[in-house]
Motif scaffolding. Sequence first.
Motif, PDB file in Angstrom:
ATOM      1  N   ALA A 190       0.828  -1.221   0.000  1.00 14.84           N
ATOM      2  CA  ALA A 190       0.000   0.000   0.000  1.00 14.84           C
ATOM      3  C   ALA A 190       0.854   1.260   0.000  1.00 14.84           C
ATOM      4  CB  ALA A 190      -0.926  -0.004   1.213  1.00 14.84           C
ATOM      5  N   LYS A 191       2.091   1.108   0.418  1.00 20.61           N
ATOM      6  CA  LYS A 191       2.989   2.280   0.465  1.00 20.61           C
ATOM      7  C   LYS A 191       3.191   2.864  -0.929  1.00 20.61           C
ATOM      8  CE  LYS A 191       5.474   1.410   4.710  1.00 20.61           C
ATOM      9  NZ  LYS A 191       5.518   0.095   5.296  1.00 20.61           N
ATOM     10  N   GLU A 192       3.039   2.000  -1.960  1.00 17.66           N
ATOM     11  CA  GLU A 192       3.221   2.477  -3.347  1.00 17.66           C
ATOM     12  C   GLU A 192       1.900   2.867  -3.998  1.00 17.66           C
ATOM     13  OE1 GLU A 192       5.200  -1.048  -4.813  1.00 17.66           O
ATOM     14  OE2 GLU A 192       6.334  -0.825  -2.942  1.00 17.66           O
ATOM     15  N   GLY A 193       0.799   2.782  -3.264  1.00 15.50           N
ATOM     16  CA  GLY A 193      -0.501   3.051  -3.879  1.00 15.50           C
ATOM     17  C   GLY A 193      -1.125   4.350  -3.395  1.00 15.50           C
ATOM     18  N   ASN A 194      -2.256   4.700  -4.031  1.00 16.46           N
ATOM     19  CA  ASN A 194      -2.983   5.920  -3.675  1.00 16.46           C
ATOM     20  C   ASN A 194      -4.203   5.537  -2.832  1.00 16.46           C
ATOM     21  OD1 ASN A 194      -4.547   8.180  -3.565  1.00 16.46           O
ATOM     22  ND2 ASN A 194      -4.827   8.391  -5.792  1.00 16.46           N
ATOM     23  N   VAL A 240      -5.470  -0.700  -4.837  1.00 18.27           N
ATOM     24  CA  VAL A 240      -6.541  -1.415  -4.127  1.00 18.27           C
ATOM     25  C   VAL A 240      -6.126  -1.592  -2.659  1.00 18.27           C
ATOM     26  CG1 VAL A 240      -7.890  -3.560  -3.968  1.00 18.27           C
ATOM     27  CG2 VAL A 240      -7.276  -2.648  -6.212  1.00 18.27           C
ATOM     28  N   SER A 241      -4.869  -1.985  -2.433  1.00 17.34           N
ATOM     29  CA  SER A 241      -4.384  -2.188  -1.059  1.00 17.34           C
ATOM     30  C   SER A 241      -4.467  -0.902  -0.253  1.00 17.34           C
ATOM     31  CB  SER A 241      -2.921  -2.658  -1.073  1.00 17.34           C
ATOM     32  OG  SER A 241      -2.817  -3.871  -1.778  1.00 17.34           O
ATOM     33  N   ALA A 242      -3.995   0.193  -0.851  1.00 16.49           N
ATOM     34  CA  ALA A 242      -3.968   1.473  -0.127  1.00 16.49           C
ATOM     35  C   ALA A 242      -5.392   1.964   0.149  1.00 16.49           C
ATOM     36  CB  ALA A 242      -3.192   2.505  -0.938  1.00 16.49           C
TER      37      ALA A 242
END
Length: 339
Positions: A190-194, A240-242
């Motif tokens: 999630a660190k790489e997601g919005n 999706v994770s973030a």
Amino acid sequence: MKDVYILAIESSCDETACSIVKNGREVLSNIISSQIEIHQKFGGVVPEVASRKHVENITGVVELAMKEANIEREDIDAVAVTYGPGLVGALLVGLQFAKGFAFSLGVPLIGVNHIEGHIAANYIQYKELEPPFVSLVVSGGHTFVVHVKDYDDFEVMGETRDDAAGEAFDKVARAMGLGYPGGPKIDQIAKEGNPLAIKFPKANFHEDTLDFSFSGLKSAVLNYLNSEKQRGNEINVPDVSASFQHAVVSVLVENAMKTIKSRNLDKIAVAGGVASNSSLRKALLQKGEEENVRILFPDAILCTDNAAMIGSAAYFQFIKGYRSGNDLNAKPGLSLGGR
Ligand code: KG4
Ligand code: ZN
């Protein structure tokens, strides 16, 4: 007062653990034998396999904990053990061992509630911490906001009506093929997601309660994944994770803050495996600073299932005179504050 040494055993799920704790707050050894690798190939914990592994591991884990703490059997004042909630077969292995060990040493046995153990991890981390405070308990099996009135007095203010927070992490991660346990994997990716890329529903039960509901959110994520696949779109796993994590974290923060305000207290102690989540830590610390509430988190090793937290909880029972009988049985469905 004489120092109190407690040997504690934890075997409620997929960790076989033993710890020696001095005076409830000082950890002399904390041995955790994790079965994660074994259960990974099944995508989750297999109860029968867990019980068998506990039987294989427990003697070695206890021996190692004694050796590392550098104490003699005669120094032990009590044996503590998790008796619920958890997997019945897994709990029974710890219980039988603890009973035999306590009997052979001629010291009392103390049964500990696993959820109360998670909360007690904060007494190890923060040596000066005393009740009252609010605790946000977020693990693989439980989600609570609790008013901790005393070491042995808990008022549940809100709880999940369906899935636990950690369970939602695990199920969503599984649907995206991230593996087990899902929480740490989602946290990382999630660190790489919005977090605002996809709007998922809120995970509270009703506006006017402090209860949680994670199954609607989980279904919304699963539906989203299915419909995107049907349309032939590639899934953006970090987004999706973030976005999912954002939905979970916002309701945890919101309900914890509502609870603390309703009780006029000034500290929130977070507990359980999900307390390691970096986004939860950040969001709560920020909110706490804004609202003048102190936010406490145990180190990751004390958030995950471990026996040190069981030894800490047991100490406060020990000094109040609680003792368990040899008829102590496993209680798989034990609730917080229950006996
Ligand atoms: O407290 P715990 O070790 O075991 C239970 O008593 O259930 O919690 C395990 C849960 C799992 O669902 C795992 O996915 C979740 O905690 N977890 C996390 C993180 N680390 C562990 N969830 C979100 N973010 C994490 N960093
Ligand atoms: Zn746990």
